[in-house]
Design a protein around this motif. Structure first.
Motif, PDB file in Angstrom:
ATOM      1  N   THR A   8       0.775  -1.402   0.031  1.00  0.00           N
ATOM      2  CA  THR A   8       0.017  -0.050   0.098  1.00  0.00           C
ATOM      3  C   THR A   8       0.699   1.187  -0.092  1.00  0.00           C
ATOM      4  N   LYS A   9       2.136   1.292   0.511  1.00  0.00           N
ATOM      5  CA  LYS A   9       2.799   2.493   0.521  1.00  0.00           C
ATOM      6  C   LYS A   9       4.098   2.054  -0.365  1.00  0.00           C
ATOM      7  N   GLY A  10       4.220   3.136  -1.102  1.00  0.00           N
ATOM      8  CA  GLY A  10       5.351   3.351  -2.166  1.00  0.00           C
ATOM      9  C   GLY A  10       5.241   2.402  -3.173  1.00  0.00           C
ATOM     10  N   LYS A  11       6.197   2.450  -4.155  1.00  0.00           N
ATOM     11  CA  LYS A  11       5.920   1.687  -5.422  1.00  0.00           C
ATOM     12  C   LYS A  11       7.409   1.498  -5.942  1.00  0.00           C
ATOM     13  N   LEU A  12       7.748   0.564  -6.515  1.00  0.00           N
ATOM     14  CA  LEU A  12       8.967   0.117  -7.334  1.00  0.00           C
ATOM     15  C   LEU A  12       9.190   1.079  -8.376  1.00  0.00           C
ATOM     16  N   VAL A  13      10.278   1.768  -8.382  1.00  0.00           N
ATOM     17  CA  VAL A  13      10.882   2.907  -9.360  1.00  0.00           C
ATOM     18  C   VAL A  13      12.306   2.586 -10.075  1.00  0.00           C
ATOM     19  N   ARG A  16      17.447   4.886 -11.444  1.00  0.00           N
ATOM     20  CA  ARG A  16      17.928   6.256 -11.526  1.00  0.00           C
ATOM     21  C   ARG A  16      16.907   7.261 -10.845  1.00  0.00           C
ATOM     22  N   ILE A  17      15.643   6.898 -10.428  1.00  0.00           N
ATOM     23  CA  ILE A  17      14.737   7.806 -10.116  1.00  0.00           C
ATOM     24  C   ILE A  17      14.947   8.586  -8.821  1.00  0.00           C
ATOM     25  N   PRO A  18      15.616   7.955  -7.703  1.00  0.00           N
ATOM     26  CA  PRO A  18      16.158   8.641  -6.805  1.00  0.00           C
ATOM     27  C   PRO A  18      17.036   9.940  -6.769  1.00  0.00           C
ATOM     28  N   GLN A  19      18.128   9.439  -7.921  1.00  0.00           N
ATOM     29  CA  GLN A  19      18.875  10.329  -8.265  1.00  0.00           C
ATOM     30  C   GLN A  19      18.385  11.345  -9.141  1.00  0.00           C
ATOM     31  N   ILE A  20      17.461  11.226  -9.968  1.00  0.00           N
ATOM     32  CA  ILE A  20      16.663  12.383 -10.671  1.00  0.00           C
ATOM     33  C   ILE A  20      15.941  13.278  -9.815  1.00  0.00           C
ATOM     34  N   ILE A  21      15.251  12.578  -8.573  1.00  0.00           N
ATOM     35  CA  ILE A  21      14.688  13.455  -7.744  1.00  0.00           C
ATOM     36  C   ILE A  21      15.562  14.203  -7.010  1.00  0.00           C
ATOM     37  N   PRO A  28      14.639  11.989  -1.747  1.00  0.00           N
ATOM     38  CA  PRO A  28      13.652  10.867  -1.758  1.00  0.00           C
ATOM     39  C   PRO A  28      13.676   9.953  -0.710  1.00  0.00           C
ATOM     40  N   GLU A  29      12.564   9.592  -0.267  1.00  0.00           N
ATOM     41  CA  GLU A  29      12.658   8.549   0.812  1.00  0.00           C
ATOM     42  C   GLU A  29      12.323   7.187   0.086  1.00  0.00           C
ATOM     43  N   VAL A  30      13.500   6.468   0.178  1.00  0.00           N
ATOM     44  CA  VAL A  30      13.580   5.211  -0.493  1.00  0.00           C
ATOM     45  C   VAL A  30      14.156   3.929   0.287  1.00  0.00           C
ATOM     46  N   TYR A  31      14.037   2.819  -0.039  1.00  0.00           N
ATOM     47  CA  TYR A  31      14.580   1.729   0.628  1.00  0.00           C
ATOM     48  C   TYR A  31      14.722   0.529  -0.335  1.00  0.00           C
ATOM     49  N   VAL A  32      15.667  -0.441  -0.015  1.00  0.00           N
ATOM     50  CA  VAL A  32      15.699  -1.614  -0.863  1.00  0.00           C
ATOM     51  C   VAL A  32      14.757  -2.731  -0.452  1.00  0.00           C
ATOM     52  N   ALA A  33      14.150  -3.167  -1.364  1.00  0.00           N
ATOM     53  CA  ALA A  33      13.144  -4.267  -0.979  1.00  0.00           C
ATOM     54  C   ALA A  33      14.060  -5.480  -1.005  1.00  0.00           C
TER      55      ALA A  33
END
Length: 110
Positions: A8-13, A16-21, A28-33
């Motif tokens: 329900t929270k977040g989506k796979l991107v 390079r999306i975090p770098q672009i943000i 960006p708030e990210v974690y590795v699944a």
């Protein structure tokens, strides 16, 4: 037993999306699944990309097909299948069963 994640929270991107943000000035708030979550999110991403293709006009449809291919390649890689192997499988199936260029619609047997 495979763990089920509530997606329900977040989506796979894309990678390079975090770098672009960051380049756009945000953090960006990210974690590795983990592997199980990654597999579930890839399947969800495929559904998302197919839906986007279905809604796309002819101008944007090729870009959406490219996104579908990217997800398909990632799913294949997760199974240990590289793009060349995937293409060989596709070609073999097309040789055995044909493609879709004839536009046949099957409605049953007599």
């Amino acid at each position: 037993m495979q763990e089920k994640y509530v997606l329900t929270k977040g989506k796979l991107v894309r990678d390079r999306i975090p770098q672009i943000i960051r380049a756009d000035g945000a953090e960006p708030e990210v974690y590795v699944a983990d592997l199980d979550e990654y597999r579930q999110r890839l399947r969800a991403k495929l559904t998302e990309e197919v839906a986007e293709y279905m809604e796309a006009d002819e101008t944007h449809a090729p870009e959406e097909l490219a996104d579908i291919l990217e997800v398909a390649f990632a799913l294949a890689a997760d199974l240990g299948v590289d793009p060349d192997q995937l293409e060989k499988l596709r070609a073999s199936k097309a040789e055995q069963r044909g493609g879709f260029s004839e536009r046949f619609v099957w409605t049953g047997n007599r």
